[in-house]
Design a protein around this motif. Structure first.
Motif, short mmCIF file in Angstrom:
data_model
loop_
_atom_site.label_atom_id
_atom_site.label_comp_id
_atom_site.label_asym_id
_atom_site.label_seq_id
_atom_site.Cartn_x
_atom_site.Cartn_y
_atom_site.Cartn_z
N UNK A 89 70.53 -72.18 43.12
CA UNK A 89 69.72 -70.70 43.00
C UNK A 89 69.74 -70.04 44.57
N UNK A 112 68.10 -67.31 46.75
CA UNK A 112 66.84 -66.36 46.83
C UNK A 112 66.68 -65.50 48.21
N UNK A 131 64.97 -62.16 50.24
CA UNK A 131 63.85 -61.32 50.43
C UNK A 131 62.45 -62.11 50.64
N UNK A 133 59.77 -62.09 47.98
CA UNK A 133 60.08 -63.05 46.86
C UNK A 133 60.18 -64.49 47.04
N UNK A 136 58.59 -67.60 44.90
CA UNK A 136 59.20 -68.63 44.46
C UNK A 136 58.67 -69.86 44.82
N UNK A 194 55.18 -70.97 43.17
CA UNK A 194 54.98 -71.22 41.90
C UNK A 194 56.00 -72.38 41.71
N UNK A 251 55.80 -55.40 53.19
CA UNK A 251 57.08 -54.90 52.88
C UNK A 251 57.20 -53.75 53.56
N UNK A 287 53.52 -50.82 42.89
CA UNK A 287 53.95 -52.37 42.72
C UNK A 287 52.95 -53.17 41.98
N UNK A 319 57.07 -59.35 33.42
CA UNK A 319 57.03 -59.97 34.79
C UNK A 319 57.03 -61.45 34.19
N UNK A 377 59.24 -69.48 38.03
CA UNK A 377 59.53 -69.24 39.36
C UNK A 377 60.68 -68.45 39.81
N UNK A 378 61.84 -68.63 39.59
CA UNK A 378 63.11 -68.20 39.77
C UNK A 378 63.20 -66.93 39.21
N UNK A 410 60.64 -64.98 38.25
CA UNK A 410 59.65 -64.11 38.94
C UNK A 410 60.22 -63.62 40.33
N UNK A 411 60.79 -64.51 41.17
CA UNK A 411 61.22 -64.07 42.45
C UNK A 411 62.30 -63.01 42.50
N UNK A 416 60.33 -59.88 42.14
CA UNK A 416 59.68 -59.51 43.16
C UNK A 416 60.70 -58.94 44.20
N UNK A 417 61.87 -59.72 44.33
CA UNK A 417 63.06 -59.16 45.15
C UNK A 417 63.24 -57.76 45.10
N UNK A 418 63.18 -56.95 43.81
CA UNK A 418 63.29 -55.80 43.76
C UNK A 418 62.21 -54.71 43.75
N UNK A 463 60.14 -55.43 46.04
CA UNK A 463 60.23 -55.27 47.64
C UNK A 463 61.13 -54.09 48.18
N UNK A 464 62.50 -54.30 47.25
CA UNK A 464 63.42 -53.24 47.60
C UNK A 464 62.79 -51.81 47.24
N UNK A 497 59.59 -50.94 47.41
CA UNK A 497 58.56 -50.75 48.25
C UNK A 497 59.09 -50.45 49.65
N UNK A 498 60.43 -50.93 50.07
CA UNK A 498 60.90 -50.85 51.45
C UNK A 498 62.14 -49.81 51.57
N UNK A 499 63.23 -50.64 50.97
CA UNK A 499 64.61 -49.71 51.02
C UNK A 499 64.62 -48.48 50.38
#
Lengths: 215, 215
Positions: free
Chosen positions: A62, A64, A66, A69, A73, A76, A105, B68, B87, B91-92, B94-95, B98-100, B102-103, B105-107
């Motif tokens: 896996x 990961x 960000x 994020x 991970x 949890x 962020x 968010x 949501x 863990x994987x 969820x991450x 959250x990765x997107x 953040x995307x 919130x930021x990018x």
């Protein structure tokens, strides 16, 4: 080693993950990616992540990206009995943590992180704007931390880990944190956590004059 | 009505929450805050949230800020049997969400959201920079959505709800989304979700010429 972390000297976002792994006592292999040598934009690294950003955490198969994020991970997957402390599942408490993850962020990124990137990496952005955003960020943090011990709960959460590095590094971008008493208290308190590990600093940095705190 | 949402015409971040509440069939009272009249900076609103930003969601005595974070709250508190779809807790997965987040919130915030704010609200930021960041964002999204149906899973999650509004509104900032086929397919697919509710548009906006897509 099961976990591999692509990290870089001087990267506060990478340090967030280094720190979290240390706080959770999770063993990992660190792979250094040189930002000055642009190794994060090299084809072999872009094959791992199209974002071309560190940190990247690989756990078995896996991948990961960000830092926010990855913190979720790790909390949890490796938080064990303390997983709910680091990242709560109760809806209201979870939202409080995510609120400050977004702040890291976005607001912190566009303030102290940006001011430092302009001074350290020569990013072609507006420095005065980054300074004024930085002091806005510090004022919000200081007011908030005047009412609570930690950002999102009465104990440390991943929101604190996400917020800390670029506030700690702010002086490298000419941002003066010293007169924000609650922010300073919060940083010292985080540095006193069991397992805390200080960030390795870039040697021989030229000093950056501190921009005056606005009234 | 138990839930009150402070929202504003033309605010994509507010619309994220309006949309999520509609998708979850949760009744709520919308309170309109006028951005042109600067009502989000008025003392009575700052007493609700020191951030001075919409949206704000109030559920009984709990006050939530940051779109968010509010999405996370709604997914877990009102998602019912589908909470883990919107949501995930694993863990994987969820991450990935959250990765997107953040995307978004930021990018996305520093790209299409910024370009639109410069054109619509006269923000004193660098428009060319916002345009180039916007096309960088669209390229990343388009490549990613060429490999997956939805941003963070094989079904809609709050990451899609967080990402959609300012991509949909990008043309109001002069950003051309039409040639990003996977992004267009993803938007149409989101608009086909049961309970989807289109964003009320600001009337009589002056047209903004579309900035050419770089090669």
């Amino acid at each position: 080693m099961k976990i591999k972390l692509y990290t870089g000297l001087g990267s506060g976002n990478s340090y967030k993950i280094d720190l979290m792994l240390k706080l959770l006592s999770v063993p990992y292999q660190a792979v250094n990616i040189s930002i000055p040598k642009q190794e994060h934009k090299a084809p072999e690294f872009l094959a791992i992540t199209p974002f071309g950003q560190i940190p990247v955490l690989v756990d078995d198969d896996q991948v990961f990206t960000d830092s926010q994020a990855i913190l979720c991970y790790l909390a949890r997957a490796y938080g064990g009995a303390n997983a709910d402390q680091w990242l709560p599942t109760e809806p209201g408490s979870l939202a409080a943590v995510v609120r400050w993850l977004s702040f890291a962020a976005n607001e912190i990124q566009n303030g102290p992180t940006m001011a430092r990137a302009i001074k350290l990496l020569g990013w072609a952005m507006d420095y005065d704007q980054a300074v004024s955003q930085s002091y806005r960020v510090l004022r919000i943090l200081d007011d908030h931390l005047g009412k609570t011990n930690w950002l999102a709960a009465d104990h440390a959460t991943i929101a604190d880990i996400a917020g800390y590095p670029y506030i700690f590094l702010a002086a490298e971008g000419g941002i003066d944190t010293m007169s924000f008493n609650n922010v300073m208290r919060w940083m010292r308190q985080l540095e006193a956590l069991a397992g805390f590990w200080p960030m390795p600093r870039i040697p021989n940095l030229p000093p950056v004059p501190l921009a005056p705190v606005p009234d």
